[in-house]
Design an enzyme around this catalytic site. Structure first.
Site, PDB file in Angstrom:
ATOM      1  CD  GLU A 165      -4.114  -9.669   5.071  1.00  0.00           C
ATOM      2  OE1 GLU A 165      -4.527 -10.517   4.368  1.00  0.00           O
ATOM      3  OE2 GLU A 165      -3.425  -9.578   5.976  1.00  0.00           O
ATOM      4  CB  SER A 202      -0.860   0.062   1.243  1.00  0.00           C
ATOM      5  OG  SER A 202      -1.654  -1.071   1.186  1.00  0.00           O
ATOM      6  CD  GLU A 203       3.400   3.347  -3.740  1.00  0.00           C
ATOM      7  OE1 GLU A 203       2.930   4.132  -4.359  1.00  0.00           O
ATOM      8  OE2 GLU A 203       4.204   2.494  -4.406  1.00  0.00           O
ATOM      9  CD  GLN A 213     -38.725 -14.007  25.785  1.00  0.00           C
ATOM     10  OE1 GLN A 213     -39.300 -13.063  25.759  1.00  0.00           O
ATOM     11  NE2 GLN A 213     -39.231 -15.150  25.887  1.00  0.00           N
ATOM     12  N   GLY A 241      -4.100 -14.899   2.747  1.00  0.00           N
ATOM     13  CA  GLY A 241      -4.052 -14.082   4.034  1.00  0.00           C
ATOM     14  C   GLY A 241      -5.466 -13.640   4.453  1.00  0.00           C
ATOM     15  N   GLY A 259      -4.242   2.306  -2.181  1.00  0.00           N
ATOM     16  CA  GLY A 259      -4.987   1.474  -1.103  1.00  0.00           C
ATOM     17  C   GLY A 259      -5.716   0.330  -1.671  1.00  0.00           C
ATOM     18  N   GLY A 278     -22.493  -0.062  31.729  1.00  0.00           N
ATOM     19  CA  GLY A 278     -21.268   1.046  32.346  1.00  0.00           C
ATOM     20  C   GLY A 278     -19.822   0.232  32.349  1.00  0.00           C
TER      21      GLY A 278
END
Lengths: 403, 279
Positions: free
Chosen positions: A383, A146-147, A299, A262, A151, A360
């Site tokens: 990927e 990638s650059e 439930q 991959g 992408g 929380g």
């Protein structure tokens, strides 16, 4: 006095009786590997997870222990110091590691499914000799495709390799390179002939200490923080001809091929992430009491929990089946895309729900749940983004109706 | 392999009683591992007919003290003080997995003593010690190392019985072990502290918690373990009669723990104790 009832054979350990065992059937070796990694991950990685996330840095001892356990060279031949096991074993290992820390899992995944596979499949005897034994014992590799401007459109990459006699000069830059901080070797995709478009892309082996290679400051990320992600600069980096991996102009093929595999590794990572998050949440729902009963017993909660558990099971089957298909030498690309896409989406759903179920406390850093929530998001992006996976699948589906 | 010393016992074979399954893997042993392990949520339930505990779907693995025993034997081999490590387990087919784990930790070969069905249900320390004694003689072992007890039945008998049957000295509850010539120095954990003894070989030693920290089976070692041999043997082949002399009448869960209560003062406490007839 002791009394020993005869144990029933657990379904996933039963010897294969019929011709078609369930997907969750593992060889003895695979079972042992999984148990060993599970134990190792709990004892040697779990204590460091939160610190590594906070400092955005992988612990050196953790990296060392990954090599010591043989987890970085799972498919490499013992002749080169590797474990000599199978692709499916790698998938199980990645899943188990991801349950504890998806950052460690991705380090292991990239090494095994991208770097090692490229060397094993394409390396000359000399290259294998030089690198495979290092990769299985102490050296991390990075995959550089990638650059900034390339992408999803990977083949629009601009890094240039100019031929001179018996060496090449590489100029350009890469972005989003995982493991870069600790890598000893970089597999760099550069174009030797821009006029040929993507057919000029070639894979170069670049050692970390090569002059002109600059590893820039790592990104400050939302998740997978312990995994270093860095931009790279190539300033007249001289690379000998013998460092070309495979054939000139075939780099694009290798990239696609490796990423197909991959993909299953990433699916396993997301699957493990979801399972690990789920496993850390359910005990809480069984303990927490509100309105006089366990929150698990409401439930509304039960329905949500069962729904997520179903998705995880489906994700597991997709992933394992894709892996088995690949091992059997059968077509697996569509299934691999499905597995990666589904697992990434499933990880997002699971982690989001888990925070809600924890209430929380799920929102605080005192509990591991929020980390899984942050870590999962990259699954739909790297990927091959979800949209890319879907488009690839659609192409296969289209062809299926071609008669 | 007495390198520098003729003091090292000859043909030393250490037989590890990996009381994994049964005495090396008693599956129900592991069942109870469930509730003692820190992280797992598995609880052990008694069967409705009170005959035994439920083992379906309960995870089984090597008894922790046996792991320590295997580790000690492998360490001795690495120090070149013993020649060969043999891992032994008694039970059904599944115990082979436990033996493989021992092989993956570094044992050289395994012996699976096949005991199945009803026989397995009633297999107890006496029978296992008879088997171990017979094997120790057959293999000409110089050292038999076992876990001090299994965490399912907590019997703590097999090691001692094996030594008695063989008429060998025993060093039980070992937290330290060293070979000194043809003797073994054992530091034992006892109620009052630590006791150091020196015993002749051949001998039986049982491993206690602090003897060592067992290693992980690394993936390459798991692969290597596949090639190591596991021999199959039946108790009858060793001339051992494994009929049990015991009959389990019933198994009950411990009573549910009742909630406690808080009191404000010492007087209140004494009052409550008197009420409950305890003082």
């Amino acid at each position: 006095m002791s009394n020993r009832p005869v144990p029933d054979m657990a379904s996933d350990q039963a010897a294969v009786v019929g011709s078609f065992p369930p997907l969750q059937t593992y060889s003895e070796e695979e079972n042992m590997m999984r148990e060993a990694v599970k134990k190792y991950a709990q004892e040697r990685i779990a204590p460091f997870v939160s610190k590594m996330d906070e400092n955005s840095a992988m612990d050196e001892d953790v990296i060392k222990s990954l090599f010591e356990q043989g987890l970085m060279g799972i498919e490499i031949d013992p002749e080169y110091g590797g474990t000599g096991s199978t692709f499916f074993s790698s998938i199980l290992v990645i899943e188990e590691l991801a349950k504890v820390d998806p950052s460690v899992a991705v380090l292991c995944d990239i090494q095994n499914t991208l770097i090692n596979t490229l060397f094993v499949k394409l390396g000359t005897p000399a290259q294998k000799e030089q690198y495979l034994s290092r990769l299985s014992t102490d050296m991390i590799g990075s995959f550089c495709l990638s650059e900034a401007e390339a992408g999803s459109d990977a083949f629009a990459l601009k890094t240039r390799a100019e031929k001179h006699k018996d060496y090449y000069i590489i100029n350009g830059s890469k972005m989003w390179i995982s493991n870069a901080e600790h890598a000893g070797v970089f597999l760099v995709m550069a174009n030797v002939d821009p006029s040929a478009g993507y057919r000029g892309i070639t894979c170069f082996i670049v050692d970390q200490d090569t002059e002109g290679l600059e590893i820039c400051k790592k990104e400050n990320k939302l998740g997978l923080r312990a995994s270093s992600t860095c931009p790279l600069n190539f300033d007249n980096v001289k690379v000998p001809e013998k460092n070309i991996l495979g054939q000139i102009g075939h780099g694009y093929k290798y990239a696609i091929g490796m990423l197909n595999e991959g993909r299953i590794g990433i699916a396993a990572q997301m699957l493990g992430l979801a399972q690990g998050c789920f496993d850390n949440t359910i005990p809480y729902t069984r303990q927490r009491v509100q309105f006089g009963k366990r929150i698990f017993d409401f439930q509304g909660m039960q329905h949500q929990i069962a729904h997520v558990a179903t998705q995880i099971e489906a994700a597991r089957l997709l992933t394992y089946n894709a892996a088995r298909l690949k091992e059997a030498g059968r077509p697996f690309i569509k299934e691999a895309c499905m597995a990666k896409y589904f697992c990434a989406e499933l990880a997002t759903l699971t982690t989001s729900k888990c925070i809600e179920w924890m209430g929380g406390v799920g929102f605080t850093k005192d509990y591991p749940i929020e980390k899984y929530y942050r870590d999962c998001k990259i699954g739909t992006i790297y990927e091959g983004t979800t949209n890319v996976q879907l488009s690839t699948m659609a192409k296969f589906i289209d062809k299926e109706y071609d008669h | 392999m007495g390198s520098s010393t003729s003091l090292v016992p000859k043909s030393v074979t250490a037989a590890i009683n990996a009381h994994g399954f049964g005495y090396f893997g008693c599956p129900h042993t592991f069942g109870q591992v469930g509730y003692r392990l820190k992280r797992t949520e598995q609880y052990i339930r008694v069967k409705p007919d009170n005959s035994s505990v439920v083992t379906d779907g309960v995870k089984h693995s090597m008894n922790p003290f046996c792991e320590i025993a295997v580790e000690e034997a492998v360490k001795l081999k690495e120090k070149k003080l013993i020649k060969e490590v043999v891992a032994v387990s008694c039970g059904p087919q599944q115990v082979q997995e436990t033996i493989r784990t021992a092989l993956a930790m570094g044992a050289d070969r395994g012996i699976h003593v096949e005991v199945t069905g009803k026989d397995y249900e009633t297999l107890g320390p006496l029978q296992v010690s008879k088997i171990m004694a017979a094997l120790a003689k057959k293999e000409e072992a110089q050292l038999v190392i076992l876990g001090k007890q299994a965490i399912d039945d907590d019997c703590n008998q097999t090691g001692q019985m094996t030594a008695a049957l063989l008429d060998w000295p025993q060093g039980t509850f070992a937290s330290e072990l060293s070979l000194e010539g043809d003797k073994i120095k054992v530091v034992r954990e006892i109620d009052g502290g630590l006791e150091t003894i020196k015993i002749n070989t051949p001998a039986v030693v049982t491993a206690d918690l602090r003897l060592n920290t067992p290693r992980y089976a690394t993936l390459p070692n798991i692969m290597k373990a596949k090639k190591k041999k596991i021999a199959n043997v039946k108790p009858a082949d060793l001339g051992v009669d494994i009929t049990s002399r015991l009959e389990v009448l019933r198994v009950d869960e411990p009573p549910q723990r009742q909630a406690g209560m808080k009191v404000e003062t010492v007087d209140d406490l004494v009052g409550k104790l008197k009420e409950a007839g305890m003082v």
